[in-house]
Design an enzyme around this catalytic site. Structure first.
Site, mmCIF file in Angstrom:
data_model
loop_
_atom_site.group_PDB
_atom_site.id
_atom_site.type_symbol
_atom_site.label_atom_id
_atom_site.label_comp_id
_atom_site.label_asym_id
_atom_site.label_seq_id
_atom_site.Cartn_x
_atom_site.Cartn_y
_atom_site.Cartn_z
ATOM 1 N N LYS A 1 -3.152 -9.847 -0.913
ATOM 2 C CA LYS A 1 -2.260 -9.445 -2.002
ATOM 3 C C LYS A 1 -0.952 -10.230 -2.015
ATOM 4 O O LYS A 1 -0.427 -10.592 -3.073
ATOM 5 C CB LYS A 1 -2.003 -7.933 -1.882
ATOM 6 C CG LYS A 1 -0.981 -7.345 -2.799
ATOM 7 C CD LYS A 1 0.424 -7.290 -2.216
ATOM 8 C CE LYS A 1 0.589 -6.257 -1.164
ATOM 9 N NZ LYS A 1 1.944 -6.288 -0.563
ATOM 10 N N LYS B 1 2.888 -11.652 4.572
ATOM 11 C CA LYS B 1 4.118 -11.493 3.769
ATOM 12 C C LYS B 1 5.072 -12.648 4.045
ATOM 13 O O LYS B 1 5.676 -13.213 3.128
ATOM 14 C CB LYS B 1 4.791 -10.151 4.073
ATOM 15 C CG LYS B 1 3.926 -8.972 3.678
ATOM 16 C CD LYS B 1 4.599 -7.646 3.985
ATOM 17 C CE LYS B 1 3.551 -6.548 4.087
ATOM 18 N NZ LYS B 1 2.609 -6.504 2.965
ATOM 19 N N GLY C 1 0.815 -1.216 0.000
ATOM 20 C CA GLY C 1 0.000 0.000 0.000
ATOM 21 C C GLY C 1 0.847 1.263 0.000
ATOM 22 O O GLY C 1 0.519 2.253 -0.665
ATOM 23 N N ASN C 2 1.986 1.202 0.720
ATOM 24 C CA ASN C 2 2.816 2.396 0.849
ATOM 25 C C ASN C 2 3.476 2.792 -0.472
ATOM 26 O O ASN C 2 3.908 3.927 -0.632
ATOM 27 C CB ASN C 2 3.900 2.169 1.904
ATOM 28 C CG ASN C 2 4.818 1.031 1.510
ATOM 29 O OD1 ASN C 2 4.385 -0.112 1.403
ATOM 30 N ND2 ASN C 2 6.057 1.350 1.255
ATOM 31 N N LYS D 1 -12.010 -10.732 6.986
ATOM 32 C CA LYS D 1 -11.157 -9.629 6.525
ATOM 33 C C LYS D 1 -11.899 -8.295 6.660
ATOM 34 O O LYS D 1 -12.895 -8.062 5.980
ATOM 35 C CB LYS D 1 -10.790 -9.892 5.057
ATOM 36 C CG LYS D 1 -10.098 -8.755 4.355
ATOM 37 C CD LYS D 1 -8.624 -8.688 4.664
ATOM 38 C CE LYS D 1 -7.995 -7.479 3.955
ATOM 39 N NZ LYS D 1 -6.648 -7.219 4.460
HETATM 40 P P1 ADP Z 1 1.802 -3.220 2.876
HETATM 41 O O1 ADP Z 1 0.742 -2.181 2.982
HETATM 42 O O2 ADP Z 1 3.099 -2.737 2.337
HETATM 43 O O3 ADP Z 1 1.339 -4.486 2.218
HETATM 44 P P2 ADP Z 1 1.432 -3.765 5.719
HETATM 45 O O4 ADP Z 1 1.176 -2.410 6.274
HETATM 46 O O5 ADP Z 1 0.294 -4.691 5.581
HETATM 47 O O6 ADP Z 1 2.206 -3.616 4.357
HETATM 48 O O7 ADP Z 1 2.573 -4.531 6.563
HETATM 49 C C1 ADP Z 1 3.783 -3.870 6.877
HETATM 50 C C2 ADP Z 1 3.748 -3.479 8.341
HETATM 51 O O8 ADP Z 1 3.792 -4.651 9.153
HETATM 52 C C3 ADP Z 1 4.897 -2.676 8.844
HETATM 53 O O9 ADP Z 1 4.734 -1.305 8.577
HETATM 54 C C4 ADP Z 1 4.862 -2.977 10.361
HETATM 55 O O10 ADP Z 1 4.204 -1.946 11.049
HETATM 56 C C5 ADP Z 1 4.026 -4.224 10.488
HETATM 57 N N1 ADP Z 1 4.616 -5.340 11.219
HETATM 58 C C6 ADP Z 1 3.933 -6.164 12.032
HETATM 59 N N2 ADP Z 1 4.705 -7.109 12.555
HETATM 60 C C7 ADP Z 1 5.955 -6.902 12.064
HETATM 61 C C8 ADP Z 1 7.212 -7.574 12.229
HETATM 62 N N3 ADP Z 1 7.326 -8.636 13.028
HETATM 63 N N4 ADP Z 1 8.266 -7.094 11.554
HETATM 64 C C9 ADP Z 1 8.165 -6.014 10.754
HETATM 65 N N5 ADP Z 1 6.998 -5.341 10.556
HETATM 66 C C10 ADP Z 1 5.904 -5.771 11.205
HETATM 67 MG MG MG Z 2 0.664 -0.754 4.962
#
Ligand code: ADP
Ligand code: MG
Length: 315
Positions: A211, A273, A9-10, A127
């Protein structure tokens, strides 16, 4: 080398998560500049992306405009965001390639992903999507057949199925374009979820595919060597947020599964992820990397981020 790059998303919003058109274009410019750098080094790249904030915006429009124009189902929102994000990613990427004097063609495929009609997500949706609403407004949507949950202080929130992606229906189109040398954007938002009737007909369903799990399946489908999951943190971290937090460098898939079982990765964010990275490697992928946009190049050269490798064979 072929890389499947999954943008979070970022990569499509600004640092505060705002998703105005100009924010999305600016974020795409940054991500696609990194991709152009890889293409310049003769790395093949296939791109997929999240669509959470964008679908969230469409849902709000649906709700506000429902009395004037008919709301469209969630699978339509998925298709719409695949098209719009593909469009802006292609524009950004072609501009970045032109700056480097690299000639590559780009294409976006509106991509369907098959899910099982009996996936348990359809009986027990989990979800959360869209914005929080007061109970009275949620009640109207519940009457329209939607599932909403009381989330306490913040209000009510819609929950939908998050089924397993089984097969990328449009994989042959993606593959043909890749083989023809196109840089392809595909399976955005994890793919548009479709189910198959007994007579073979496909229907979109109101669901959201994760995703990252969609990215792992696409990576396997296009026989990528490396899956790169680009998010907003440079590493997956053990004891995330604690004083003794420990960023992970290179780990074997079994080690990472072990850490996941110990609960180190939050279920709505880093968890999928990690799962996607493990799945890709377990199914024969050479390497999966979780990192941020700033480290995409290092991720591909094998020198940055959390790198997931197969378990050593033999013994
Ligand atoms: P995206 O939007 O890029 O798909 P998300 O926001 O869903 O990503 O996931 C990334 C986030 O996961 C990071 O910004 C962090 O805050 C969070 N996070 C949760 N647990 C962990 C972890 N163990 N290590 C790193 N990040 C983590
Ligand atoms: Mg995010």
């Amino acid at each position: 080398m072929r890389v499947l790059l999954a943008l979070g998303g970022n990569a499509m919003t600004n640092a505060e998560g705002r998703a105005r058109p100009e924010d999305q274009i600016a974020a795409a410019d940054v991500a696609m500049d990194a991709v152009a750098g890889l293409l310049e080094r003769d790395v093949e790249v296939v791109i997929t992306h999240g669509n959470g904030p964008q679908v969230g915006n469409l849902l709000v429009k649906n709700e506000i405009a429902a009395a004037v124009v008919p709301p469209v189902p969630l699978d339509w929102c998925g298709a719409q965001t695949q098209a719009t994000l593909g469009f802006i990613l292609m524009n950004s990427l072609e501009a970045a390639l032109a700056r480097r004097g690299v000639e590559r063609r780009t294409a976006t495929v509106v991509t369907r992903a098959l899910v099982a009609a009996n996936d348990e997500g359809f009986t027990r949706p989990t979800k959360p999507i869209g914005r929080f609403l007061p109970a009275a407004e949620a009640a109207v949507l519940i009457e329209h057949g939607e599932t909403w949950e009381d989330r306490g202080e913040k209000g009510w929130r819609r929950v939908v199925a998050s089924p397993e992606p089984l097969r990328i229906v449009d994989a042959p189109a993606v593959q043909a374009l890749v083989d023809a040398g196109f840089v392809v954007v595909a399976n955005g938002g994890g793919g548009i979820p479709v189910i198959q009737d007994l007579d073979g007909t496909l229907h979109g369903v109101e669901a959201v595919i994760d995703k990252d799990l969609g990215a792992a399946l696409l990576a396997q489908t296009v026989a990528a060597d490396v899956l790169v999951i680009g998010t907003d943190v440079p590493h997956a971290v053990l004891r995330y947020g604690a004083p003794d937090a420990e960023p992970l460098g290179t780990v074997t898939v079994s080690q990472l599964r072990g850490f996941a079982a110990e609960g180190h990765f939050a279920s709505g964010s880093m968890g999928p992820k990690v799962d996607a990275a493990c799945r890709f490697v377990e199914r024969g992928g050479a390497r999966a990397v979780i990192t941020d946009l700033a480290h995409i190049t290092q991720a591909v050269t094998g020198d940055g981020g959390t790198v997931v490798v197969p378990d050593p064979t033999g013994g």
